[in-house]
Design a protein around this motif. Structure first.
Motif, PDB file in Angstrom:
ATOM      1  N   ARG A 139      33.100  18.310  61.792  1.00 55.32           N
ATOM      2  CA  ARG A 139      34.293  18.230  62.646  1.00 55.32           C
ATOM      3  C   ARG A 139      35.277  19.344  62.316  1.00 55.32           C
ATOM      4  NH1 ARG A 139      33.747  12.565  62.028  1.00 55.32           N
ATOM      5  NH2 ARG A 139      35.195  12.572  60.290  1.00 55.32           N
ATOM      6  N   LYS A 140      35.258  19.832  61.102  1.00 61.47           N
ATOM      7  CA  LYS A 140      36.146  20.911  60.687  1.00 61.47           C
ATOM      8  C   LYS A 140      35.571  22.279  61.012  1.00 61.47           C
ATOM      9  CE  LYS A 140      38.748  18.354  57.382  1.00 61.47           C
ATOM     10  NZ  LYS A 140      39.918  18.442  58.259  1.00 61.47           N
ATOM     11  N   GLY A 141      34.414  22.289  61.674  1.00 63.69           N
ATOM     12  CA  GLY A 141      33.833  23.541  62.137  1.00 63.69           C
ATOM     13  C   GLY A 141      33.080  24.328  61.082  1.00 63.69           C
ATOM     14  N   ILE A 142      32.695  23.671  59.998  1.00 61.04           N
ATOM     15  CA  ILE A 142      31.948  24.360  58.947  1.00 61.04           C
ATOM     16  C   ILE A 142      30.512  24.566  59.413  1.00 61.04           C
ATOM     17  CG2 ILE A 142      31.171  24.248  56.533  1.00 61.04           C
ATOM     18  CD1 ILE A 142      34.216  24.528  56.857  1.00 61.04           C
ATOM     19  N   ASP A 143      29.986  25.749  59.175  1.00 64.77           N
ATOM     20  CA  ASP A 143      28.617  26.097  59.540  1.00 64.77           C
ATOM     21  C   ASP A 143      27.644  25.105  58.908  1.00 64.77           C
ATOM     22  OD1 ASP A 143      26.082  27.885  58.423  1.00 64.77           O
ATOM     23  OD2 ASP A 143      26.708  28.410  60.461  1.00 64.77           O
ATOM     24  N   PRO A 144      26.649  24.624  59.659  1.00 69.34           N
ATOM     25  CA  PRO A 144      25.698  23.634  59.122  1.00 69.34           C
ATOM     26  C   PRO A 144      25.035  24.056  57.810  1.00 69.34           C
ATOM     27  CG  PRO A 144      25.406  23.827  61.483  1.00 69.34           C
ATOM     28  CD  PRO A 144      26.392  24.897  61.077  1.00 69.34           C
ATOM     29  N   GLU A 145      24.738  25.339  57.659  1.00 70.02           N
ATOM     30  CA  GLU A 145      24.127  25.805  56.412  1.00 70.02           C
ATOM     31  C   GLU A 145      25.097  25.650  55.237  1.00 70.02           C
ATOM     32  OE1 GLU A 145      22.613  30.061  54.780  1.00 70.02           O
ATOM     33  OE2 GLU A 145      21.740  29.406  56.693  1.00 70.02           O
ATOM     34  N   GLN A 146      26.372  25.934  55.466  1.00 67.22           N
ATOM     35  CA  GLN A 146      27.377  25.772  54.419  1.00 67.22           C
ATOM     36  C   GLN A 146      27.593  24.289  54.099  1.00 67.22           C
ATOM     37  OE1 GLN A 146      30.511  28.081  56.297  1.00 67.22           O
ATOM     38  NE2 GLN A 146      30.176  29.770  54.864  1.00 67.22           N
ATOM     39  N   VAL A 147      27.489  23.446  55.106  1.00 68.60           N
ATOM     40  CA  VAL A 147      27.593  21.994  54.885  1.00 68.60           C
ATOM     41  C   VAL A 147      26.459  21.549  53.971  1.00 68.60           C
ATOM     42  CG1 VAL A 147      27.434  19.718  55.972  1.00 68.60           C
ATOM     43  CG2 VAL A 147      28.787  21.517  57.056  1.00 68.60           C
ATOM     44  N   THR A 148      25.250  21.983  54.281  1.00 75.33           N
ATOM     45  CA  THR A 148      24.082  21.622  53.475  1.00 75.33           C
ATOM     46  C   THR A 148      24.252  22.094  52.032  1.00 75.33           C
ATOM     47  OG1 THR A 148      22.656  21.706  55.417  1.00 75.33           O
ATOM     48  CG2 THR A 148      21.580  21.884  53.276  1.00 75.33           C
ATOM     49  N   GLU A 149      24.705  23.320  51.872  1.00 79.38           N
ATOM     50  CA  GLU A 149      24.901  23.857  50.521  1.00 79.38           C
ATOM     51  C   GLU A 149      25.963  23.062  49.752  1.00 79.38           C
ATOM     52  OE1 GLU A 149      25.662  28.062  50.733  1.00 79.38           O
ATOM     53  OE2 GLU A 149      23.775  28.431  51.782  1.00 79.38           O
ATOM     54  N   ALA A 150      27.047  22.709  50.415  1.00 81.91           N
ATOM     55  CA  ALA A 150      28.110  21.951  49.747  1.00 81.91           C
ATOM     56  C   ALA A 150      27.622  20.565  49.334  1.00 81.91           C
ATOM     57  CB  ALA A 150      29.323  21.826  50.666  1.00 81.91           C
ATOM     58  N   LEU A 151      26.766  19.969  50.150  1.00 76.31           N
ATOM     59  CA  LEU A 151      26.271  18.620  49.859  1.00 76.31           C
ATOM     60  C   LEU A 151      25.129  18.614  48.846  1.00 76.31           C
ATOM     61  CD1 LEU A 151      26.448  17.058  53.409  1.00 76.31           C
ATOM     62  CD2 LEU A 151      27.944  16.581  51.463  1.00 76.31           C
ATOM     63  N   GLU A 152      24.532  19.794  48.573  1.00 70.90           N
ATOM     64  CA  GLU A 152      23.463  19.852  47.575  1.00 70.90           C
ATOM     65  C   GLU A 152      23.952  19.443  46.195  1.00 70.90           C
ATOM     66  OE1 GLU A 152      21.861  23.807  47.785  1.00 70.90           O
ATOM     67  OE2 GLU A 152      20.576  23.314  49.495  1.00 70.90           O
TER      68      GLU A 152
END
Length: 177
Positions: free
Chosen positions: A98-111
């Motif tokens: 919802r904050k517009g973060i790129d899906p790849e960056q979301v995945t990396e942050a959640l790793e």
């Protein structure tokens, strides 16, 4: 200048340099309150009717100097929200999108979120909620705890496990129906 976001006038007149200066001021004011994603800042600029090319230049420059960094924002957001709000990875993923973060960056942050971290967040939430439910019937308490955990995005398996930990003498999660 102490304006709220809604008091700032649209940027429709003046020179290009004035427009960039005003856009920079909007961005810096937003970042003073809390870290924000590029998308959130772009939305704030659009709301103030900043020309798209001016907004892009200002945001690009903010990225160059390190004031806007979506990858770092996402990692910090995950760490903070999981610790303070006891959110699941799934809920964090939705917030970041919802904050517009790129899906790849979301995945990396959640790793960086380990199953033990998720369990600890769910357990902390359940224990916090339990303190306010001591007067309820065990089945009602268990049902409300389950609902609170599910609303935060925790899986049914984890919810059942946590409920068994906080109320080991009660019926299993599966029999709540």
């Amino acid at each position: 200048m102490n304006h709220t976001d809604d008091e700032v006038e649209p940027l429709s007149s003046g020179s290009e340099a004035d427009a960039e200066a005003a856009a920079r001021e909007i961005v810096l004011r937003q970042l003073t309150v809390r870290a924000r994603s590029r998308h959130e800042l772009a939305t704030a600029l659009a709301k103030r009717e900043v020309a798209p090319e001016v907004a892009r230049r200002v945001l690009d420059r903010m990225e160059e100097v390190g004031l806007v960094d979506d990858a770092t924002f996402a990692e910090d957001w995950v760490r903070s929200r999981q610790q303070r709000r006891h959110l699941s990875s799934r809920a964090l993923q939705q917030e970041l999108r919802r904050k517009g973060i790129d899906p790849e960056q979301v995945t990396e942050a959640l790793e960086g979120v380990e199953p033990d971290d998720e369990h600890a967040a769910a357990l902390a939430l359940a224990e916090k909620k339990m303190r306010t439910m001591s007067g309820l019937e065990p089945q009602v308490r268990r049902r409300r705890l389950a609902g609170a955990l599910v609303r935060r995005g925790f899986s049914s398996n984890l919810v059942g496990r946590v409920l068994d930990e906080v109320e080991p003498d009660q019926e299993s999660y599966g029999s709540l129906g």
